[in-house]
Design an enzyme around this catalytic site. Structure first.
Site, PDB file in Angstrom:
ATOM      1  N   MET A 204      11.198  -9.415  -2.152  1.00 32.53           N
ATOM      2  CA  MET A 204      12.274 -10.287  -1.664  1.00 32.53           C
ATOM      3  C   MET A 204      11.676 -11.621  -1.210  1.00 32.53           C
ATOM      4  SD  MET A 204      15.172  -7.864  -0.041  1.00 32.53           S
ATOM      5  CE  MET A 204      14.459  -7.672   1.571  1.00 32.53           C
ATOM      6  N   GLY A 205      10.480 -11.956  -1.718  1.00 31.87           N
ATOM      7  CA  GLY A 205       9.864 -13.238  -1.384  1.00 31.87           C
ATOM      8  C   GLY A 205       9.257 -13.227   0.007  1.00 31.87           C
TER       9      GLY A 205
ATOM     10  N   HIS B 229       3.391 -12.219   1.666  1.00 30.75           N
ATOM     11  CA  HIS B 229       2.231 -12.155   2.556  1.00 30.75           C
ATOM     12  C   HIS B 229       1.149 -11.338   1.847  1.00 30.75           C
ATOM     13  CE1 HIS B 229       3.712  -8.142   3.343  1.00 30.75           C
ATOM     14  NE2 HIS B 229       4.878  -8.660   3.709  1.00 30.75           N
TER      15      HIS B 229
ATOM     16  N   GLY C 154       0.294  -8.378   2.057  1.00 28.09           N
ATOM     17  CA  GLY C 154       0.718  -7.053   1.587  1.00 28.09           C
ATOM     18  C   GLY C 154       1.231  -7.146   0.154  1.00 28.09           C
ATOM     19  N   HIS C 155       2.083  -8.162  -0.118  1.00 32.49           N
ATOM     20  CA  HIS C 155       2.575  -8.342  -1.488  1.00 32.49           C
ATOM     21  C   HIS C 155       1.417  -8.665  -2.432  1.00 32.49           C
ATOM     22  CE1 HIS C 155       6.252  -9.627   0.867  1.00 32.49           C
ATOM     23  NE2 HIS C 155       6.754  -8.689   0.095  1.00 32.49           N
TER      24      HIS C 155
ATOM     25  N   GLN D 105       3.332   0.943   0.492  1.00 31.53           N
ATOM     26  CA  GLN D 105       3.509   2.167   1.284  1.00 31.53           C
ATOM     27  C   GLN D 105       4.236   1.904   2.608  1.00 31.53           C
ATOM     28  OE1 GLN D 105      -0.215   4.247   2.333  1.00 31.53           O
ATOM     29  NE2 GLN D 105       0.837   4.666   4.258  1.00 31.53           N
ATOM     30  N   LYS D 106       4.231   0.636   3.060  1.00 29.39           N
ATOM     31  CA  LYS D 106       4.829   0.363   4.380  1.00 29.39           C
ATOM     32  C   LYS D 106       6.270   0.858   4.453  1.00 29.39           C
ATOM     33  CE  LYS D 106       6.497  -3.481   5.844  1.00 29.39           C
ATOM     34  NZ  LYS D 106       7.817  -3.027   6.352  1.00 29.39           N
ATOM     35  N   ASP D 107       7.016   0.676   3.352  1.00 30.78           N
ATOM     36  CA  ASP D 107       8.401   1.148   3.346  1.00 30.78           C
ATOM     37  C   ASP D 107       8.407   2.555   2.762  1.00 30.78           C
ATOM     38  OD1 ASP D 107       9.734  -1.244   4.388  1.00 30.78           O
ATOM     39  OD2 ASP D 107       8.864  -2.171   2.618  1.00 30.78           O
TER      40      ASP D 107
ATOM     41  N   ARG E 179       9.016  -9.751   8.071  1.00 31.36           N
ATOM     42  CA  ARG E 179       9.783  -9.908   9.314  1.00 31.36           C
ATOM     43  C   ARG E 179       8.889 -10.193  10.524  1.00 31.36           C
ATOM     44  NH1 ARG E 179      13.442  -5.984   6.641  1.00 31.36           N
ATOM     45  NH2 ARG E 179      15.468  -6.995   6.491  1.00 31.36           N
TER      46      ARG E 179
END
Ligand code: PAF
Length: 275
Positions: free
Chosen positions: A27-28, A31, A33-34, A145-147, A184
């Protein structure tokens, strides 16, 4: 690198890209992580596609869709540097035209934990990811994995609907103090930012306590005591990683999951207990 915004342009490009094609849906507000997902995709694929789409269908009416961080230009620059071949950045009308009415409902798996607090969330996620997979037709889908519950929902959708894609889950990227990287995190005030790593410390405490033989009830109670006073806990539990049913012993494959609000910001985190 190509940036496309219509389904027709995207399809035309994805048909001619070399295979295997790795796909990272986002979703843009990208960071590290992406970027870890992109790096993994680059290591394993001949071409990489990334989608950037803030999906309205996965936000509840009182959630942060309007203020969700957006930085298309900055995101494209990062993806260019990371060696991505195609960015698919559709607008809402390209994904949900006026007459759109079909949804993908992941069933009971989407109704607990995040799904209990955000009743339409996983239907929105499952619907958009199914659409994106149909448009991009990748060989491998990379998810963070965070979600954790999202990974379980999407793996289930792929299995149930026989979608021809392999799903790879990439470990969570963390700040030096343990906070999971998330788009977030930018919402956190400096006090909330200081408090936020206590969620990860609580998850680690559950793992240590249960690995040391304490009951789940004891472990969760002790871990709750480690949360910063600014943390308002939504849930803390140990679940089977496929069904998201709570389990009483730390039996792999499992997740220790937690979600807490720091001011107006909800953060999720988990620890994967691998087989
Ligand atoms: O994890 C996300 O960023 C989103 O839920 C996803 C998978 C891109 C679907 O909109």
């Amino acid at each position: 690198m190509h940036t496309v915004s219509t389904v027709a342009q995207a399809r035309a490009l994805f048909e001619v890209l070399p295979r295997p094609l790795g796909f990272v849906p986002t979703m843009g507000a990208l960071h590290d992580g992406h970027l870890a997902l992109v790096t993994r995709a680059r290591d394993e694929s001949s071409a990489i596609a990334v989608s950037i789409f803030v999906n309205p269908a996965q936000f509840g009416p009182s959630e942060d869709f309007d203020r969700y961080p957006r930085d298309l230009e900055g995101d494209c620059a990062k993806l260019h540097r990371a060696g991505v071949d195609v960015i698919f950045a559709p607008d809402v009308a390209a994904i949900y035209p006026e007459e759109f009415s079909t949804t993908v409902d992941p069933g009971a798996l989407g109704t607990s934990f995040e799904g209990a607090l955000r009743p339409t969330h996983f239907r929105g996620v499952a619907t958009v990811v199914t659409k994106l997979l149909n448009i991009v037709r990748p060989d491998v889908l990379y998810l963070g994995q965070k979600d954790a519950q999202q990974t379980a929902v999407i793996r289930r959708v792929v299995r149930d609907l026989d979608l021809p894609v392999r799903v790879t889950i990439v470990p969570t990227e963390r700040e030096p103090d343990g906070l999971a990287r998330s788009s977030r995190n930018v919402y956190l005030s400096s006090q909330e930012r200081e408090a936020a790593p206590s969620l990860h410390r609580a998850l680690q405490a559950v793992r240590l306590a249960m690995a040391g033989g304490r009951t789940k009830g004891d472990a969760l109670a002790a871990a709750r005591g480690l949360l910063h006073p600014l943390a308002h806990l939504d849930y803390l539990d140990v679940v089977d990683s496929d069904t998201f049913e709570p389990i009483d012993i730390l039996r792999p494959p499992a997740f220790i999951i937690g979600a807490a609000r720091f001011g107006a910001t909800r953060l999720l985190d988990n620890i994967w207990i691998d087989a």
